[in-house]
Design a protein around this motif. Structure first.
Motif, PDB file in Angstrom:
ATOM      1  N   ALA A  78      84.391  22.548  88.480  1.00  0.00           N
ATOM      2  CA  ALA A  78      84.457  21.268  89.183  1.00  0.00           C
ATOM      3  C   ALA A  78      85.575  20.383  88.665  1.00  0.00           C
ATOM      4  O   ALA A  78      86.065  19.503  89.373  1.00  0.00           O
ATOM      5  N   SER A  79      86.025  20.633  87.432  1.00  0.00           N
ATOM      6  CA  SER A  79      87.071  19.794  86.846  1.00  0.00           C
ATOM      7  C   SER A  79      88.376  19.867  87.619  1.00  0.00           C
ATOM      8  O   SER A  79      89.205  18.958  87.528  1.00  0.00           O
ATOM      9  N   LEU A  80      88.578  20.922  88.408  1.00  0.00           N
ATOM     10  CA  LEU A  80      89.829  21.056  89.146  1.00  0.00           C
ATOM     11  C   LEU A  80      89.985  19.990  90.227  1.00  0.00           C
ATOM     12  O   LEU A  80      91.092  19.785  90.730  1.00  0.00           O
ATOM     13  N   VAL A  81      88.901  19.320  90.595  1.00  0.00           N
ATOM     14  CA  VAL A  81      89.031  18.272  91.613  1.00  0.00           C
ATOM     15  C   VAL A  81      89.848  17.098  91.105  1.00  0.00           C
ATOM     16  O   VAL A  81      90.315  16.271  91.889  1.00  0.00           O
ATOM     17  N   SER A  82      90.061  17.014  89.787  1.00  0.00           N
ATOM     18  CA  SER A  82      90.865  15.923  89.233  1.00  0.00           C
ATOM     19  C   SER A  82      92.363  16.178  89.375  1.00  0.00           C
ATOM     20  O   SER A  82      93.167  15.299  89.055  1.00  0.00           O
ATOM     21  N   LEU A  83      92.749  17.357  89.874  1.00  0.00           N
ATOM     22  CA  LEU A  83      94.168  17.675  90.057  1.00  0.00           C
ATOM     23  C   LEU A  83      94.653  17.038  91.362  1.00  0.00           C
ATOM     24  O   LEU A  83      94.813  17.701  92.384  1.00  0.00           O
ATOM     25  N   SER A  84      94.913  15.771  91.316  1.00  0.00           N
ATOM     26  CA  SER A  84      95.189  14.999  92.533  1.00  0.00           C
ATOM     27  C   SER A  84      96.534  15.330  93.168  1.00  0.00           C
ATOM     28  O   SER A  84      96.760  15.006  94.329  1.00  0.00           O
ATOM     29  N   HIS A  85      97.448  15.985  92.427  1.00  0.00           N
ATOM     30  CA  HIS A  85      98.756  16.327  92.974  1.00  0.00           C
ATOM     31  C   HIS A  85      98.817  17.766  93.474  1.00  0.00           C
ATOM     32  O   HIS A  85      99.887  18.225  93.900  1.00  0.00           O
ATOM     33  N   LEU A  86      97.690  18.456  93.447  1.00  0.00           N
ATOM     34  CA  LEU A  86      97.686  19.873  93.791  1.00  0.00           C
ATOM     35  C   LEU A  86      98.034  20.085  95.262  1.00  0.00           C
ATOM     36  O   LEU A  86      97.423  19.497  96.153  1.00  0.00           O
ATOM     37  N   VAL A  87      99.028  20.950  95.509  1.00  0.00           N
ATOM     38  CA  VAL A  87      99.461  21.280  96.866  1.00  0.00           C
ATOM     39  C   VAL A  87      99.158  22.737  97.192  1.00  0.00           C
ATOM     40  O   VAL A  87      98.811  23.073  98.317  1.00  0.00           O
ATOM     41  N   THR A  88      99.269  23.614  96.196  1.00  0.00           N
ATOM     42  CA  THR A  88      99.042  25.042  96.387  1.00  0.00           C
ATOM     43  C   THR A  88      97.960  25.517  95.431  1.00  0.00           C
ATOM     44  O   THR A  88      98.040  25.273  94.224  1.00  0.00           O
ATOM     45  N   LEU A  89      96.938  26.207  95.982  1.00  0.00           N
ATOM     46  CA  LEU A  89      95.847  26.757  95.177  1.00  0.00           C
ATOM     47  C   LEU A  89      95.538  28.158  95.694  1.00  0.00           C
ATOM     48  O   LEU A  89      95.004  28.320  96.792  1.00  0.00           O
ATOM     49  N   GLU A  90      95.904  29.165  94.911  1.00  0.00           N
ATOM     50  CA  GLU A  90      95.697  30.559  95.311  1.00  0.00           C
ATOM     51  C   GLU A  90      94.747  31.223  94.328  1.00  0.00           C
ATOM     52  O   GLU A  90      95.094  31.440  93.160  1.00  0.00           O
ATOM     53  N   LEU A  91      93.533  31.554  94.811  1.00  0.00           N
ATOM     54  CA  LEU A  91      92.494  32.117  93.947  1.00  0.00           C
ATOM     55  C   LEU A  91      91.855  33.377  94.518  1.00  0.00           C
ATOM     56  O   LEU A  91      90.923  33.909  93.913  1.00  0.00           O
ATOM     57  N   THR A  92      92.309  33.886  95.656  1.00  0.00           N
ATOM     58  CA  THR A  92      91.681  35.070  96.245  1.00  0.00           C
ATOM     59  C   THR A  92      91.919  36.295  95.367  1.00  0.00           C
ATOM     60  O   THR A  92      92.787  36.311  94.497  1.00  0.00           O
ATOM     61  N   GLY A  93      91.111  37.340  95.631  1.00  0.00           N
ATOM     62  CA  GLY A  93      91.249  38.568  94.862  1.00  0.00           C
ATOM     63  C   GLY A  93      90.581  38.506  93.511  1.00  0.00           C
ATOM     64  O   GLY A  93      90.947  39.247  92.587  1.00  0.00           O
ATOM     65  N   ASN A  94      89.583  37.627  93.359  1.00  0.00           N
ATOM     66  CA  ASN A  94      88.782  37.533  92.147  1.00  0.00           C
ATOM     67  C   ASN A  94      87.306  37.680  92.525  1.00  0.00           C
ATOM     68  O   ASN A  94      86.988  38.033  93.661  1.00  0.00           O
ATOM     69  N   GLN A  95      86.386  37.412  91.599  1.00  0.00           N
ATOM     70  CA  GLN A  95      84.954  37.582  91.881  1.00  0.00           C
ATOM     71  C   GLN A  95      84.191  36.298  91.571  1.00  0.00           C
ATOM     72  O   GLN A  95      83.306  36.270  90.714  1.00  0.00           O
TER      73      GLN A  95
END
Length: 650
Positions: free
Chosen positions: A467-484
């Motif tokens: 949940a801490s990733l919601v603090s990344l207010s400048h995030l434009v690209t988030l690639e997380l596929t291919g995991n479990q």
């Protein structure tokens, strides 16, 4: 470069300014026809070229300067689309800063300019970048450019300019990039003020007016020409001629006639790099990228004690990276990407304390990432992607506090993502995709407040998306596929413009604007100052939506769930010694088995102040919530469902 100088401003009357502009451009000022420059410049107040001209006198002045300079720059047969009948922000190459409302960039490279540089450009008193490269400009560089005291970049290279750089340019104390090479006949004076000024500029590509050349360096250049099929280079103007070496295409020299730069990128060099280059002891710049060079990198390049910039990108180089490069203590840039280099990344590179950029991507490098790279305290980009690197990511990289980009994708890196990477305050780009990384995403990455791109796809990562990733207010690209990944996905992460979390099909966690993440600094409640705490439980346990919640002073109201369930507010109040009571204020509560318990109040005993510091930690509150749910939830799951808002009692 020391403290920032005070930026001077020119205070001329409008009439005096117009006279200077027109006279410098060679205009007959008494012309009154509709096509005269006087008529054109006055049109900068017509409300088209500059909107609301009465309230933007600075931009009107810039407009007049550019119109007066237009024809001089374009020259015979050339043209610029600058017109008083078009808004200045649409003029070719012109950039208007929204905050200053002034022209700050004039980027006119490759614009088919065939005239001269007018001295009137000094009227652009807020200009930061002036680029006139790759044109056919002639004549001398006007002394008036020395009045552009805010200038940071000046590009005059690849023209037909002549003479010496005017000494007035030494007044450009903000300048950090100066290019004036590939102008036969243009050079910098060898007098002390000019030479001292050049030494204080971060990046200079150009020659000094040396009275004679170094015969030893000339021999080395001849060997380079012969070893790399010089007769078939794309550009080889004046090579092997009796002209000074500074007039040879791509060559820059210093006041002693020694070679300082070999600027021969994209020039169809074929063959091996001769080891003789290692004897060019004054060489500072070696860009040989985008050629067809083969063979190995000569170890003799480690003798170039003054070298600052090496770029061998996109060639066909083979063999190992010489450990001798670790002796280049003045090096600030090392680009070796796009070759066929093998072997380890030398640990000796950790000695390059001034290095700012290290790019080794798209090679065949193997072995582990040296922990010694953590010594490169000035490094801003570390690019090791598309190799065959193994082992784990060294936690020592957390010492690279200047780092903006860390790319290690498409390797064979294993182990977990070091939580220490969350300590890189300036990191904007983190790419670790297509490796063998395992474990959970560290919640510490939520501390990378400047992060714009996070690429972790195609690994073996598991657990919940923190949940801490919601603090990344400048995030434009988030690639997380291919995991479990399992659990729920925070709503805000699904809103990242270039994200792929929706492909997992996991339930959504709804969070307030700020959440407490695993591993973050504990939120404390002072025992002597009770603070109300609003706790929201979110999907998948409760399923309510927070979109229309009105939050005021830490209290929540109108918490109507999307599925008809009522959410509730918890108040945290210090009571008896040894515990804190969380009391449910709402009418309806769902217990661990999803049974409705209307009107009940729940007291959760939380031990406090175990370390005797006078505070109750937010982590202890979360543990109590987990205990209430029969201990079935992990700490990660609790944190994925709970956010705490603290505010002083109103």
């Amino acid at each position: 470069m020391g403290a920032d100088p005070v930026r001077r401003r020119s205070f001329r009357s409008p009439i005096a300014l117009a006279l200077v502009v027109l006279l410098a451009a060679g205009v007959t000022i008494w012309g009154s026809g509709p096509d005269s420059v006087a008529a054109q410049t006055s049109s900068c107040t017509n409300g088209v070229a500059v909107r609301d001209p009465a309230n933007n006198p600075g931009l009107v002045s810039d407009c007049e300067v550019l119109l007066a300079a237009r024809d001089a720059l374009a020259g015979p047969g050339g043209s610029l689309d600058w017109s008083p009948d078009t808004n200045i922000e649409q003029w070719h190459g012109i950039w208007v800063d929204d905050d200053l409302n002034r022209v700050t960039v004039a980027s006119l490279s490759r614009s088919d300019l065939r005239g001269t540089i007018p001295g009137s450009l000094e009227g652009l008193s807020s200009l930061e970048i002036l680029s006139l490269a790759f044109n056919e400009l002639t004549g001398e560089v006007p002394a008036g450019l020395g009045g552009l005291v805010t200038l940071e970049e000046l590009h005059l290279d690849n023209n037909r300019l002549t003479g010496e750089l005017p000494q007035s340019l030494t007044g450009l104390t903000e300048l950090w990039r100066l290019y004036f090479y590939n102008n036969p006949g243009l050079c910098a004076s060898i007098n002390d003020p000019v030479q001292m000024w050049l030494q204080n500029i971060y990046q200079v590509y150009g020659s000094s007016c040396a009275p004679s050349d170094s015969s030893e360096d000339r021999e080395v250049l001849v060997k380079l020409y012969n070893a790399t099929d010089g007769a078939n280079w794309s550009m080889r103007e004046n090579w092997l001629s009796s002209r000074p070496m500074r007039d040879w295409h791509g060559i820059t020299t210093d006041a002693d006639g020694r070679v300082t730069g070999l600027l021969l990128w994209r020039n169809q060099l074929r063959g091996e790099i001769p080891s003789d280059l290692g004897s060019l002891s004054n060489l500072e710049t070696l860009p040989l990228s985008y050629n067809e060079l083969t063979g190995g990198i000569p170890s003799e390049l480690g003798n170039l004690s003054n070298i600052r910039y090496i770029n061998l990108t996109e060639n066909q180089l083979t063999g190992e990276i010489p450990i001798s490069l670790g002796r280049l203590t003045n090096l600030h840039t090392l680009y070796l990407s796009g070759n066929q280099l093998t072997g380890d990344v030398p640990t000796e590179l950790g000695n390059l304390s001034r290095l700012r950029q290290l790019w080794f991507s798209n090679n065949q490098l193997s072995g582990e990432i040296p922990t010694e790279l953590g010594n490169l305290s000035n490094l801003t980009f570390l690019v090791l992607s598309e190799n065959q690197l193994t082992g784990e990511i060294p936690p020592s990289l957390s010492s690279l506090t200047s780092l903006r980009g860390l790319y290690m994708g498409e390797n064979q890196i294993s182990g977990s993502i070091p939580p220490e990477l969350g300590r890189l305050p300036n990191l904007e780009f983190l790419g670790l995709s297509k490796n063998g990384l395992s474990g959970e995403i560290p919640a510490d990455l939520g501390g990378l407040t400047n992060l714009q791109q996070l690429r972790l796809s195609d690994n073996r990562l598991s657990g919940e998306v923190p949940a801490s990733l919601v603090s990344l207010s400048h995030l434009v690209t988030l690639e997380l596929t291919g995991n479990q990944f399992t659990g729920c996905i925070p709503q805000r992460l699904l809103d990242v413009p270039f994200g792929d979390l929706h492909e997992y099909g996991l339930p959504v966690c709804f969070f307030p604007t700020t959440a407490i993440g695993l591993g973050s600094t504990s939120v404390h409640v002072r025992l002597d100052s009770p603070i109300p705490v609003t706790v929201w439980f979110s999907e998948p346990v409760y399923g309510f939506n927070l979109e229309d919640i009105d939050v005021l002073n830490g209290y929540a109201s109108n918490l109507t769930g999307s599925d008809g369930d009522l959410a509730y507010t918890l108040d945290v109040t210090p009571t008896a010694i040894g515990e804190v009571v969380l009391e449910v204020d709402s009418a309806t509560v769902l217990d661990a088995d999803d049974n409705a318990n209307s009107g009940n109040h729940i007291s959760l005993g939380i031990p406090y102040d175990d370390d005797k510091d006078g505070f109750i930690g937010g982590t202890e509150i979360l543990e109590a919530v987990r205990d209430y749910f029969n201990g079935d939830l992990t700490g990660e799951q609790v944190l994925a469902m709970v956010s705490l808002y603290f505010a002083s009692p109103g």
